[in-house]
Design a protein around this motif. Structure first.
Motif, PDB file in Angstrom:
ATOM      1  N   ASN A   1       0.829  -1.203   0.000  1.00 13.96           N
ATOM      2  CA  ASN A   1       0.000   0.000   0.000  1.00 13.96           C
ATOM      3  C   ASN A   1       0.866   1.255   0.000  1.00 13.96           C
ATOM      4  O   ASN A   1       1.866   1.337   0.724  1.00 13.96           O
TER       5      ASN A   1
ATOM      6  N   THR B   1      -3.721  -0.512  -7.876  1.00 18.09           N
ATOM      7  CA  THR B   1      -5.113  -0.339  -7.471  1.00 18.09           C
ATOM      8  C   THR B   1      -5.486   1.134  -7.557  1.00 18.09           C
ATOM      9  O   THR B   1      -4.816   1.992  -6.976  1.00 18.09           O
TER      10      THR B   1
ATOM     11  N   CYS C   1      -7.438   4.589  -6.837  1.00 21.27           N
ATOM     12  CA  CYS C   1      -8.075   5.214  -5.682  1.00 21.27           C
ATOM     13  C   CYS C   1      -9.451   5.675  -6.155  1.00 21.27           C
ATOM     14  O   CYS C   1      -9.569   6.658  -6.898  1.00 21.27           O
ATOM     15  N   LEU C   2     -10.501   4.957  -5.757  1.00 19.41           N
ATOM     16  CA  LEU C   2     -11.850   5.214  -6.266  1.00 19.41           C
ATOM     17  C   LEU C   2     -12.314   6.634  -5.956  1.00 19.41           C
ATOM     18  O   LEU C   2     -12.977   7.277  -6.787  1.00 19.41           O
TER      19      LEU C   2
ATOM     20  N   VAL D   1      -6.938 -12.174  -3.155  1.00 16.14           N
ATOM     21  CA  VAL D   1      -7.981 -11.379  -3.808  1.00 16.14           C
ATOM     22  C   VAL D   1      -9.209 -12.262  -3.974  1.00 16.14           C
ATOM     23  O   VAL D   1      -9.127 -13.374  -4.514  1.00 16.14           O
ATOM     24  N   ASP D   2     -10.344 -11.776  -3.510  1.00 13.83           N
ATOM     25  CA  ASP D   2     -11.572 -12.572  -3.498  1.00 13.83           C
ATOM     26  C   ASP D   2     -11.977 -13.017  -4.900  1.00 13.83           C
ATOM     27  O   ASP D   2     -11.781 -12.282  -5.880  1.00 13.83           O
TER      28      ASP D   2
ATOM     29  N   TYR E   1     -16.140  -9.952 -12.258  1.00 17.24           N
ATOM     30  CA  TYR E   1     -15.394  -8.735 -12.559  1.00 17.24           C
ATOM     31  C   TYR E   1     -15.827  -8.197 -13.916  1.00 17.24           C
ATOM     32  O   TYR E   1     -16.063  -8.967 -14.852  1.00 17.24           O
TER      33      TYR E   1
ATOM     34  N   LEU F   1     -17.924  -3.335  -5.956  1.00 17.09           N
ATOM     35  CA  LEU F   1     -17.624  -3.779  -4.599  1.00 17.09           C
ATOM     36  C   LEU F   1     -16.358  -3.153  -4.015  1.00 17.09           C
ATOM     37  O   LEU F   1     -16.302  -2.853  -2.822  1.00 17.09           O
ATOM     38  N   LYS F   2     -15.343  -2.978  -4.831  1.00 17.37           N
ATOM     39  CA  LYS F   2     -14.065  -2.466  -4.340  1.00 17.37           C
ATOM     40  C   LYS F   2     -13.410  -1.585  -5.398  1.00 17.37           C
ATOM     41  O   LYS F   2     -13.944  -1.413  -6.496  1.00 17.37           O
ATOM     42  N   ASP F   3     -12.255  -1.044  -5.049  1.00 16.87           N
ATOM     43  CA  ASP F   3     -11.513  -0.214  -5.994  1.00 16.87           C
ATOM     44  C   ASP F   3     -11.159  -1.009  -7.245  1.00 16.87           C
ATOM     45  O   ASP F   3     -10.763  -2.181  -7.160  1.00 16.87           O
TER      46      ASP F   3
ATOM     47  N   PRO G   1     -14.299  -5.381  -9.530  1.00 11.32           N
ATOM     48  CA  PRO G   1     -15.094  -6.410  -8.841  1.00 11.32           C
ATOM     49  C   PRO G   1     -16.530  -5.916  -8.610  1.00 11.32           C
ATOM     50  O   PRO G   1     -16.743  -4.809  -8.102  1.00 11.32           O
TER      51      PRO G   1
ATOM     52  N   SER H   1     -20.928  -6.957  -7.843  1.00 12.99           N
ATOM     53  CA  SER H   1     -22.014  -7.873  -7.491  1.00 12.99           C
ATOM     54  C   SER H   1     -23.043  -7.757  -8.593  1.00 12.99           C
ATOM     55  O   SER H   1     -23.445  -6.634  -8.951  1.00 12.99           O
TER      56      SER H   1
END
Length: 270
Positions: A136, A171, A173-174, A203-204, A208, A239-241, A266, A268
Motif C-alpha cells: 500500500n 489499485t 483510488c476510487l 484477492v476474493d 469482474y 464492490l471495491k476499488d 469487482p 455484485s
C-alpha cells in the motif's frame, strides 16, 4: 628460462592482477621473496601453484577452499574436490533449466498478450481467488510505481520477475477517480502462482467487469467511464476499488502504442 619472475611479469603471463597476487601472498598461498631492490620475486618452481589456482578458480572454487586443498593435497582430496564440483555443476544445471523454463513462459506471456486480443470490449467474467503480494502507498507518478515494485521485490526476496510478466498492476483510488483524477493509485501488487506459499493477500473470487486496451495510460479515463456506465446500465454494484494490470508496459517496449493494459472491477451482479 629464468629462475625468478617479478610480480609484473607473472601478472602479464597469467592475466592475474597484482592485487590478486598480493592477496594470494596474504593468504600464504604464494611466498615470494624480495630482491635487493625490494621487488617481489617468484620462483619458477612455485609457478605450478598459479596453474592450479587458475584452474580451480575457473571451476568457481572459493579461495578458502583452494588454500585448504593446497595445504593438504593427495589423491583422495583431489577426488573429493572434483566430485564436489560435479555436485555444484549439477545444481547449477538444474537452476539454469528452471531459469530457461521461466524465460520461455515469459516469452509465451508476451506473445499471448499480443494475439487474440479483445480490445476495448467490456466483459463480465468470473475470476477465482488469487494469491498476491501487495504494497500500500500513495502513487502519483510512474517512477513511484517502479520504485514500489522494486521495494516489494526486495521485501519478498525477488519472488517475482518484471520482464515478460502480465500479473503486475496497481489499485485505483476510487475516491480520486470520482473526482476525475485517474493517475493516482493506492497500492501496487503482483499476482502469484496458485502453488505459491508466500503471499500477503488473497484477492476474493467473484465477478469482474473487465476491459483491455492498447496504448497510453491516459486513455484509462475514457475506459473507466465506459465501465462505470456499463455497471449502472446492468444494475451491478461495484464492490471495491478497480485495478489495472500491465500486460505489456515500459519494461517490454519503449513504444507507448504497444502498451497493453487490463482494467478489472469487482462487482455484485445480483
Amino acid at each position: 628460462m629464468k629462475e625468478y619472475y617479478k610480480i609484473g611479469e607473472i601478472s602479464k603471463i597469467y592475466g592475474i592482477g597484482r592485487d590478486s597476487l598480493m592477496y594470494y601472498e596474504e593468504l600464504g598461498i604464494l611466498k615470494p621473496f624480495r630482491d635487493k631492490n625490494g621487488y617481489r620475486m617468484y620462483k619458477i618452481s612455485d609457478i605450478w601453484i598459479l596453474n592450479l589456482i587458475k584452474e580451480l578458480r575457473s571451476l568457481n572454487f572459493p579461495m578458502k577452499k583452494i588454500k585448504e586443498y593446497l595445504d593438504d593435497r593427495n589423491i583422495e582430496n583431489t577426488n573429493k574436490i572434483l566430485n564436489e564440483e560435479i555436485i555444484l555443476i549439477d545444481k547449477k544445471m538444474e537452476e539454469f533449466a528452471e531459469h530457461k523454463k521461466n524465460i520461455l513462459k515469459r516469452l509465451e506471456v508476451i506473445n499471448e498478450a499480443n494475439t487474440n486480443l479483445k480490445l476495448d470490449e467490456i466483459e463480465t467474467v468470473y475470476i477465482g481467488k488469487r494469491k498476491a503480494l501487495k504494497l500500500n502507498a500513495d502513487i502519483k507518478k510512474d517512477e513511484e510505481f517502479d520504485f514500489l515494485i522494486q521495494k516489494l521485490q526486495k521485501e519478498y526476496e525477488n519472488r517475482f520477475n518484471i520482464l515478460g510478466k502480465n500479473n503486475i498492476g496497481a489499485t485505483f483510488c476510487l475516491d480520486k477517480v470520482k473526482q476525475d483524477i485517474y493517475n493516482e493509485y493506492k497500492s501496487v501488487f503482483c499476482f502469484l502462482e496458485e502453488d505459491e506459499e508466500i503471499y500477503n493477500i488473497i484477492v476474493d473470487e467473484g465477478y469482474y467487469i473487465t476491459l483491455t486496451y492498447k496504448g497510453t495510460y491516459k486513455n484509462n479515463r475514457y475506459h473507466l467511464k465506459d465501465m462505470f456506465n456499463y455497471i449502472e446500465e446492468k444494475g451491478y454494484k461495484l464492490l471495491k476499488d478497480p485495478i489495472e494490470i500491465y500486460k505489456i508496459d515500459i519494461h517490454e517496449t519503449g513504444d507507448v502504442d504497444e502498451f497493453i493494459t487490463e482494467i478489472q472491477m469487482p462487482v455484485s451482479i445480483e
